[in-house]
Design an enzyme around this catalytic site. Structure first.
Site, short mmCIF file in Angstrom:
data_model
loop_
_atom_site.label_atom_id
_atom_site.label_comp_id
_atom_site.label_asym_id
_atom_site.label_seq_id
_atom_site.Cartn_x
_atom_site.Cartn_y
_atom_site.Cartn_z
N LYS A 35 4.88 9.40 8.16
CA LYS A 35 4.60 8.88 9.63
C LYS A 35 5.75 9.59 10.64
O LYS A 35 5.81 10.59 11.05
CB LYS A 35 4.82 7.47 9.77
CG LYS A 35 3.29 6.84 8.95
CD LYS A 35 3.29 5.38 8.99
CE LYS A 35 2.17 5.12 7.73
NZ LYS A 35 1.10 4.82 8.47
N TYR A 69 0.73 -1.28 0.00
CA TYR A 69 0.04 0.00 -0.05
C TYR A 69 0.84 1.39 0.11
O TYR A 69 1.92 1.22 0.79
CB TYR A 69 -0.80 -0.15 1.26
CG TYR A 69 -1.94 1.28 1.36
CD1 TYR A 69 -1.58 2.23 2.30
CD2 TYR A 69 -2.86 1.53 0.59
CE1 TYR A 69 -2.39 3.14 2.41
CE2 TYR A 69 -3.81 2.58 0.66
CZ TYR A 69 -3.33 3.48 1.64
OH TYR A 69 -4.34 4.48 1.85
N ASP A 72 9.39 2.72 -0.77
CA ASP A 72 8.47 3.35 0.02
C ASP A 72 8.66 3.12 1.52
O ASP A 72 8.19 2.08 2.06
CB ASP A 72 7.06 2.82 -0.29
CG ASP A 72 6.03 3.64 0.63
OD1 ASP A 72 4.75 3.49 0.23
OD2 ASP A 72 6.50 4.28 1.45
P1 KE4 Z 1 -0.68 8.40 4.41
O1 KE4 Z 1 -1.31 9.29 3.29
O2 KE4 Z 1 -1.58 7.59 5.18
O3 KE4 Z 1 0.07 9.35 5.30
O4 KE4 Z 1 0.45 7.52 3.89
C1 KE4 Z 1 0.00 6.45 3.04
C2 KE4 Z 1 1.06 5.20 3.17
C3 KE4 Z 1 2.02 5.19 2.00
N1 KE4 Z 1 3.03 4.15 2.04
C4 KE4 Z 1 2.77 3.17 3.29
C5 KE4 Z 1 3.90 2.01 3.27
C6 KE4 Z 1 2.06 3.36 4.01
O5 KE4 Z 1 1.82 2.39 5.12
C7 KE4 Z 1 1.17 4.57 4.05
C8 KE4 Z 1 -0.27 4.71 4.99
N2 KE4 Z 1 -0.29 3.34 6.08
C9 KE4 Z 1 -1.54 3.12 6.44
C10 KE4 Z 1 -1.63 2.01 7.64
N3 KE4 Z 1 -0.83 0.83 7.38
C11 KE4 Z 1 -2.25 4.31 7.09
C12 KE4 Z 1 -3.42 4.20 7.98
C13 KE4 Z 1 -4.84 4.55 7.16
O6 KE4 Z 1 -4.91 4.60 6.08
O7 KE4 Z 1 -5.78 5.14 8.05
#
Ligand code: KE4
Length: 430
Positions: free
Chosen positions: A267, A144, A239
């Site tokens: 994060k 993801y 990523d």
């Molecule tokens: P954000 O746009 O949510 O800040 O980041 C996206 C993203 C990109 N790459 C990786 C490896 C990620 O894990 C994420 C976002 N992680 C999820 C949980 N695994 C966010 C939680 C959510 O969507 O509420």
């Protein structure tokens, strides 16, 4: 457990916000209960609006590696706040965070700050396409990278959790430029990258996958990926939104000693405030406006409060011994958890990378999306609800990570293992 106030907030939220939440996985749909509304958090504890206390292993999905409301982070944000919240202009704080990030990550010579991981990955693939003049993005099933159109193909996190492999609203001609292949499969990787019919701009990968649950790269998978992309003139994007400053101060690229062309972050570098970033070789980053022609912008990019939180956080992470202590604590916890699982739930397997781990309720090894999908999500759902009732706050999805933070005490972890044994025992008598 009292939940009246959470329930009333949730019913009101559902009238105002889709699904009552601002991010789907928070809705707890896959674990058969409604979300708790959180009032505050400090250290390893999180408190809901009904006054229930939990030991927190979600850590805001990764950012809170120091635990909540670390005094140094709070002080730094308060100091920045006294000077104003947003100027839409450069500030010394963003230079300080850029210095820390480029010093820490060996493959990052220049960095651009944005406001989320999604913005970081979205911008990185635009840069890869602009730099190479090619269009196809290769990703991996179950990984993801945020919710930009190009990534919503066999993606992980909330899409697996909710069983929506793709999503309406993404035009076919976007999807056709995204190729998703199995994680850890070198043969399919090589065949795909050598397919001349694909004008591949980049490969984007979570160097340790954590959005189908934690899945580790198999020995020499990342090296083979790096060798092939170098040979074929394809940009390699790591990523590191989760792995960055999680696995080590230099992220997965330092841990595995594999240098991507571009790195995405998020994060932890925001210390709990909204920050994402992408960076890499100066020669590639020079293509980003205003230095080059690839456009990317943001009103709140480099926000001083967020930069202050990130600087304060990274200064603590940089201290000698931080990761050794965190990873030792995580290893000890995981070993004891595995012993309990072996005793009560033999059909389970634990994957761990440093201080992030997942217990899958499946007896088979989990090495990719297909094997992750064999996990018993009903069993996880019961486990989640019972652990919550015991005061342990876990990710409301089998396909997310359990995070160890510096704030969780030996006592917190011992209590968590004791509660886990009680719940495992209950699971065996179901
Ligand atoms: P954000 O746009 O949510 O800040 O980041 C996206 C993203 C990109 N790459 C990786 C490896 C990620 O894990 C994420 C976002 N992680 C999820 C949980 N695994 C966010 C939680 C959510 O969507 O509420």
């Amino acid at each position: 457990m009292q939940r009246e106030k959470s329930e009333s907030f949730f019913s009101k939220a559902q009238q105002l916000i889709p699904g009552g939440v601002n991010s789907p996985v928070r809705a707890c749909k896959s674990v058969g209960c409604n979300p708790l509304f959180i009032e505050r958090a400090v250290g390893s504890k999180i408190y809901d609006v009904d006054g229930n206390e939990f030991i927190d292993f979600v850590c805001s999905w990764g950012p809170m590696i120091l635990g909540h409301n670390h005094p140094a982070v709070v002080e730094a944000v308060q100091k920045a706040l006294a000077n104003g919240t947003s100027f839409g202009a450069p500030t010394p704080l963003e230079v300080e965070l850029a210095e820390l990030v480029t010093e820490a990550l060996p493959a990052v010579e220049k960095v651009r700050f944005v406001n989320s991981g999604t913005e970081a990955t979205m911008s990185a693939i635009r840069l890869a396409r602009g730099y190479t003049g090619k269009n196809v993005v290769v990703k991996f099933d179950g990984c993801y990278h945020g919710h930009a159109d190009s990534f919503l193909v066999k993606a992980g996190s909330g899409l697996i959790t909710l069983g929506i492999p793709g999503t309406p609203g993404v035009p076919e001609d976007i999807v056709k430029n995204t190729v998703s292949i199995p994680y850890n499969n070198i043969d399919i990787l090589e065949k795909t990258l050598r397919d001349d019919s694909l004008d591949i701009a980049c490969v984007i990968i979570e160097p340790v996958a954590a959005n189908m649950g934690v899945v580790l790269p198999q020995p020499n998978f990342l090296q083979k990926l790096r060798d092939l992309t170098s040979e074929l003139g394809i940009l390699l994007i790591f990523d590191e939104v989760i792995t960055g400053f999680r696995l080590s101060y230099g992220g997965a690229q330092e841990k595995f000693n594999i240098m991507p062309d571009l790195t995405c972050m998020g994060k932890i570098i925001g210390g709990g405030l909204p920050v994402g970033a992408y960076g890499g070789k100066k020669e590639i980053m020079a293509h980003i406006a205003p230095e080059g022609p690839v456009y990317q912008a943001g009103t709140l990019s480099g926000n001083p409060l967020a930069m202050a939180a990130g600087v304060a956080t990274l200064k603590i992470l940089k201290e000698p011994g931080f990761y050794q202590a965190l990873n030792d604590k995580a290893e000890k916890f995981a070993n004891e958890l595995q012993q309990l699982a072996a005793k009560y739930i033999p059909q389970s397997t634990l994957n761990r990378a440093g201080s992030v781990m997942t217990t899958f309720f499946t007896g088979k090894p989990v090495t990719d999306f297909d094997s992750a999908m064999k996990a018993d999500t009903e069993k996880y759902s019961f486990f989640y609800r019972e652990m919550l009732n015991q005061g342990i706050y876990l990710a409301p999805s089998q396909f997310e990570g359990t995070f160890i933070s510096a704030a969780q005490s030996e006592n917190d972890l011992a209590k968590t293992l004791e509660k886990t044994e009680w719940v495992f025992r209950k699971m065996t008598s179901r």
